[in-house]
Write a protein that holds these residues in place. Structure first.
Motif, short mmCIF file in Angstrom:
data_model
loop_
_atom_site.label_atom_id
_atom_site.label_comp_id
_atom_site.label_asym_id
_atom_site.label_seq_id
_atom_site.Cartn_x
_atom_site.Cartn_y
_atom_site.Cartn_z
N LEU A 41 0.81 -1.22 -0.07
CA LEU A 41 -0.08 0.04 -0.23
C LEU A 41 0.93 1.39 -0.11
N LEU A 42 0.54 2.07 -1.06
CA LEU A 42 1.49 3.31 -1.08
C LEU A 42 0.68 4.48 -0.63
N VAL A 43 1.17 5.30 0.36
CA VAL A 43 0.53 6.65 0.43
C VAL A 43 1.38 7.39 -0.65
N GLY A 44 0.92 7.75 -1.59
CA GLY A 44 1.49 8.28 -2.86
C GLY A 44 1.05 9.75 -2.66
N ASP A 45 2.04 10.50 -3.26
CA ASP A 45 1.75 11.98 -3.23
C ASP A 45 0.45 12.29 -4.25
N SER A 46 -0.01 11.49 -4.95
CA SER A 46 -1.21 11.61 -5.79
C SER A 46 -2.44 11.95 -4.84
N LEU A 47 -2.09 11.82 -3.80
CA LEU A 47 -3.10 12.28 -2.75
C LEU A 47 -3.45 13.67 -2.75
N GLY A 48 -2.50 14.26 -3.39
CA GLY A 48 -2.65 15.77 -3.40
C GLY A 48 -3.72 16.04 -4.35
N MET A 49 -3.83 15.30 -5.47
CA MET A 49 -4.93 15.47 -6.36
C MET A 49 -6.18 14.98 -5.84
N VAL A 50 -6.12 13.56 -5.78
CA VAL A 50 -7.33 12.93 -5.54
C VAL A 50 -8.20 13.07 -4.19
N THR A 51 -7.37 13.40 -2.98
CA THR A 51 -7.76 13.70 -1.74
C THR A 51 -7.79 15.34 -1.57
N LEU A 52 -6.94 16.14 -1.78
CA LEU A 52 -6.90 17.37 -1.31
C LEU A 52 -7.27 18.51 -2.37
N GLY A 53 -7.42 17.93 -3.67
CA GLY A 53 -7.85 18.84 -4.50
C GLY A 53 -6.48 19.77 -5.24
N PHE A 215 -5.87 4.18 -6.18
CA PHE A 215 -7.00 3.47 -5.55
C PHE A 215 -8.16 4.35 -6.01
N HIS A 216 -8.16 5.72 -6.23
CA HIS A 216 -9.30 6.47 -6.75
C HIS A 216 -9.88 6.02 -8.04
N ASP A 217 -8.72 5.56 -8.92
CA ASP A 217 -8.99 5.44 -10.27
C ASP A 217 -9.30 4.07 -10.51
N LEU A 218 -8.90 3.34 -9.73
CA LEU A 218 -9.50 1.55 -9.51
C LEU A 218 -11.16 1.52 -9.35
N VAL A 219 -11.66 2.54 -8.54
CA VAL A 219 -12.92 2.39 -8.19
C VAL A 219 -13.64 3.59 -9.00
N GLY A 220 -13.21 4.64 -9.57
CA GLY A 220 -13.90 5.49 -10.26
C GLY A 220 -14.37 6.56 -9.21
N LEU A 221 -13.41 6.96 -8.36
CA LEU A 221 -13.71 8.08 -7.35
C LEU A 221 -13.35 9.29 -7.58
N PHE A 222 -12.55 9.34 -8.84
CA PHE A 222 -11.85 10.67 -9.27
C PHE A 222 -12.33 10.77 -10.73
N PRO A 223 -13.48 10.87 -10.95
CA PRO A 223 -13.95 10.72 -12.27
C PRO A 223 -13.61 11.92 -13.64
N TRP A 224 -12.95 12.97 -12.75
CA TRP A 224 -12.66 14.23 -13.65
C TRP A 224 -11.35 14.06 -14.53
N PHE A 225 -10.57 13.25 -14.00
CA PHE A 225 -9.16 12.70 -14.84
C PHE A 225 -8.98 11.32 -14.68
N ARG A 226 -9.25 10.57 -15.75
CA ARG A 226 -8.87 9.20 -15.82
C ARG A 226 -7.77 8.87 -16.72
N PRO A 227 -6.61 8.47 -16.28
CA PRO A 227 -5.62 7.89 -17.22
C PRO A 227 -6.07 6.88 -18.24
N LYS A 228 -5.46 6.92 -19.30
CA LYS A 228 -5.91 5.91 -20.63
C LYS A 228 -6.14 4.44 -20.07
N PHE A 229 -4.84 4.36 -19.59
CA PHE A 229 -4.74 2.92 -19.09
C PHE A 229 -5.69 2.27 -17.95
N VAL A 230 -6.34 2.86 -17.39
CA VAL A 230 -7.08 2.53 -16.38
C VAL A 230 -8.55 2.09 -16.79
N GLN A 231 -8.66 0.75 -16.27
CA GLN A 231 -10.14 0.06 -16.35
C GLN A 231 -10.95 0.35 -14.97
#
Ligand code: KIV
Ligand code: NA
Length: 255
Positions: A41-53, A215-231
């Motif tokens: 489990l990575l506490v990634g700095d992508s949290l800046g976008m997906v949880t902090l805006g 995680f947010h990409d996996l479950v569709g919790l950040f629908p405003w930006f979805r990388p092409k490789f994510v299903q």
């Protein structure tokens, strides 16, 4: 159930067992993903976008990271908890060491740092001080510049050679795994074949030793930006909206 260690991750290279890793930012999600036996489990700095805006990861502070690492650590997971060294803390050895110690105090069990040869001295110091380090090469979100240019890495020969050199260099320094982000699939395959530690891919094709997703990409919790490789496996954004609408109707109808 035994605790996952950096060596456990490193040893997957020999077993050939693929590693499925995810990012995590909070306590309940950490519990759930651990029950699903996600080993890293990575506490990634992508949290800046997906949880902090924030717009990108360069706005993430060490305190932001510590806040989320502590929440995840309270879940006492079996998984290995890795934390990103945020922007501003990873280009000077003493700062990176200070930051890594803070992340460890908060509950991280390893750190991830973006960069190849340019972070050699830092990686050496961290490992000598007992910090477990995960590498991250290819697309490095902290160093994309403004506006960020998302593209594939390793297409041209010069860049391909640099990526392979960086991967070999980091693995010889003793990182226990390397994230390969947005690499050309064939280059990711070659790096995976050449280095002695697992490669964890994101948008780098299927030949890596493992994969990681936000995680947010996996479950569709950040629908405003979805990388092409994510299903996405779920549409959480829609489920939450439907629940809120149903709740509002219920309240308004006086039930
Ligand atoms: O911050 C992040 O989510 C990452 C990844 C490798 C997905 O660094
Ligand atoms: Na990151």
């Amino acid at each position: 159930s035994i605790k996952i260690t950096p060596d456990w991750v490193r040893n997957r290279k020999n077993t050939g067992e693929k590693i499925a890793a995810l990012t995590v930012v909070d306590y309940p999600t950490a519990k759930i993903l651990d029950e699903a036996q996600i080993p890293l489990l990575l506490v990634g700095d992508s949290l800046g976008m997906v949880t902090l805006g924030y717009e990108d990861t360069t706005k993430v502070s060490l305190n932001d990271m510590l806040h989320h690492v502590r929440a995840v650590a309270r879940a006492n997971v079996k998984a290995l908890v890795v934390a990103d060294i945020p922007f501003g803390w990873n280009r000077e050895a003493e700062k990176a060491l200070y930051c890594s110690r803070k992340l460890y105090e908060a509950g991280a069990e390893a750190v991830k740092i973006e960069g190849g040869k340019e972070v050699g001295q830092i990686v050496k110091l961290l490992i000598s001080q007992g910090i477990a380090v995960m590498g991250h090469i290819g697309l490095m979100p902290q160093f994309l510049g403004q506006p960020p240019k998302y593209r594939k890495y390793g297409i041209d020969e010069k860049e391909k050679k640099q990526i392979i050199d960086d991967a070999l260099f980091l693995s010889r320094l003793g990182v226990f795994a390397i994230v390969l982000e947005a690499l050309d699939e064939a280059v990711a395959a070659e790096v995976t074949r050449l280095i002695e530690v697992p490669t964890i891919g994101i948008g780098s094709g299927k030949y890596c030793d493992g994969q990681i997703l936000v995680f947010h990409d996996l479950v569709g919790l950040f629908p405003w930006f979805r990388p092409k490789f994510v299903q996405p496996k779920l549409n959480m954004a829609l489920l939450i909206k439907e629940a809120a609408i149903a709740y509002k109707k219920e309240v308004q109808s006086g039930l």
